[in-house]
Write an enzyme that holds these catalytic residues in place. Sequence first.
Site, PDB file in Angstrom:
ATOM      1  CD  GLU A 208      -8.875   9.009   6.021  1.00 14.88           C
ATOM      2  OE1 GLU A 208      -9.917   9.668   6.101  1.00 14.88           O
ATOM      3  OE2 GLU A 208      -7.833   9.311   6.643  1.00 14.88           O
ATOM      4  CG  HIS A 224      19.529   0.234  10.762  1.00 15.01           C
ATOM      5  ND1 HIS A 224      20.873   0.019  10.943  1.00 15.01           N
ATOM      6  CD2 HIS A 224      19.421   1.445  10.162  1.00 15.01           C
ATOM      7  CE1 HIS A 224      21.552   1.062  10.503  1.00 15.01           C
ATOM      8  NE2 HIS A 224      20.681   1.950  10.017  1.00 15.01           N
ATOM      9  CE  LYS A 318     -13.919   9.697  14.001  1.00 12.95           C
ATOM     10  NZ  LYS A 318     -13.727  10.989  13.363  1.00 12.95           N
TER      11      LYS A 318
HETATM   12  O1  PA5 Z   1     -10.015  11.610   7.641  1.00  7.74           O
HETATM   13  C1  PA5 Z   1     -10.802  11.382   8.566  1.00  7.74           C
HETATM   14  O2  PA5 Z   1     -12.039  11.461   8.430  1.00  7.74           O
HETATM   15  C2  PA5 Z   1     -10.267  11.002   9.904  1.00  7.74           C
HETATM   16  O3  PA5 Z   1      -8.896  10.677   9.837  1.00  7.74           O
HETATM   17  C3  PA5 Z   1     -10.501  12.150  10.893  1.00  7.74           C
HETATM   18  O4  PA5 Z   1      -9.713  13.262  10.554  1.00  7.74           O
HETATM   19  C4  PA5 Z   1     -10.202  11.676  12.311  1.00  7.74           C
HETATM   20  O5  PA5 Z   1     -11.073  10.633  12.648  1.00  7.74           O
HETATM   21  C5  PA5 Z   1     -10.327  12.783  13.336  1.00  7.74           C
HETATM   22  O6  PA5 Z   1     -11.516  13.516  13.162  1.00  7.74           O
HETATM   23  P1  PA5 Z   1     -11.421  15.104  13.173  1.00  7.74           P
HETATM   24  O7  PA5 Z   1     -10.468  15.464  12.072  1.00  7.74           O
HETATM   25  O8  PA5 Z   1     -12.794  15.603  12.929  1.00  7.74           O
HETATM   26  O9  PA5 Z   1     -10.885  15.487  14.515  1.00  7.74           O
END
Ligand code: PA5
Length: 331
Positions: A208, A224, A318
């Site tokens: 990310e 393994h 999303k």
């Molecule tokens: O880092 C991110 O933006 C995502 O991994 C979010 O954490 C994930 O999509 C879930 O969203 P939230 O943390 O708002 O529940």
Amino acid sequence: MMREIIYSLPEQIREAAGSVPERLFRNRVYDNALICGMGGSGISGEIAAALYPQVRITVNKDYLVPGFVDKKTLAILVSYSGNTEETLANYGQLLRRGIDMVLISSDGKLHKKKAGRKIKVPAGLPPRGALGYLFTPLPMIMRRANLIPRDPRRELQELAAFLAGQRDRIEEMARGLAPGFAGRLIILYADSAAFVPVANRWRCQLNENAKVFAHYNVIPEMNHNEIVGLGRPEKFNPDTSVIFINDPLSHPRNRTRRRLLKSLIGNELPAIVEISPKGKNVMQHMFWAIMLGDFVSYYLALEQGVDPLPVVRIEELKRKLAGHRQKIDKR
Ligand code: PA5
């Protein structure tokens, strides 16, 4: 901004250690916990489960909650935005089964739900940058629910102080390591079950923040199966880095396995880095290594000229999903 967010982890832990109300529950007796959450929120549950192996903690990362969940289960739902559809679907199922819930979010639909005890964390951060706020309440809640025997407050305060003392050195180390990973495929290995969430956090942060693909696995399991495929196709080997994130408390046999693995693959995959976390207990080891991975991902982003903050594909997916009207809660 991401640098300051990563740097603020000790302050987040310190602040959040005082954020859980004394009286959360009445007289319920629980014998297990279910922690629901995705991505940057759900990792907090993985860390909690690894830290408290004496408690039956199930981490749920899907639309459906497991069938065994009953009134002896305390459910903790973690969603930074409060709008994650998998976690909201879990809420609906848990509500219908009459399960006690604690809801941790900064806002959103989860925060507006009628049932469940709510814990509000500060808004305005990327979910992965709120780890201190999202993780710290979990041991506090489990203590209030009598699921863990000792009050974790002191350990959490000590963790915050430890990280505050270490962070400049950690950042310096990350700044030195990151250029070596630029333009490379990164493979991460943990050498204990406790360090699986640490390796996973490195992967997620590399994905990310630095916007690169990374893979993780764990010793002994990878001995393994994956050991055979590692380094194939061979054409990627000159551009692959292997990072061992070593748990100082791992099983001695796993340390031997790591040493032997290194000598087995060393000729084909020479770019091997070992990370040796500091600290006086497993919580400190884990968060030391997490902070290092967070900073590595940040400096790798800078090295590769990408902005660590936006996660365009996550948001786009999303948005697209929201346009597909389907019945989400199947039960
Ligand atoms: O880092 C991110 O933006 C995502 O991994 C979010 O954490 C994930 O999509 C879930 O969203 P939230 O943390 O708002 O529940």
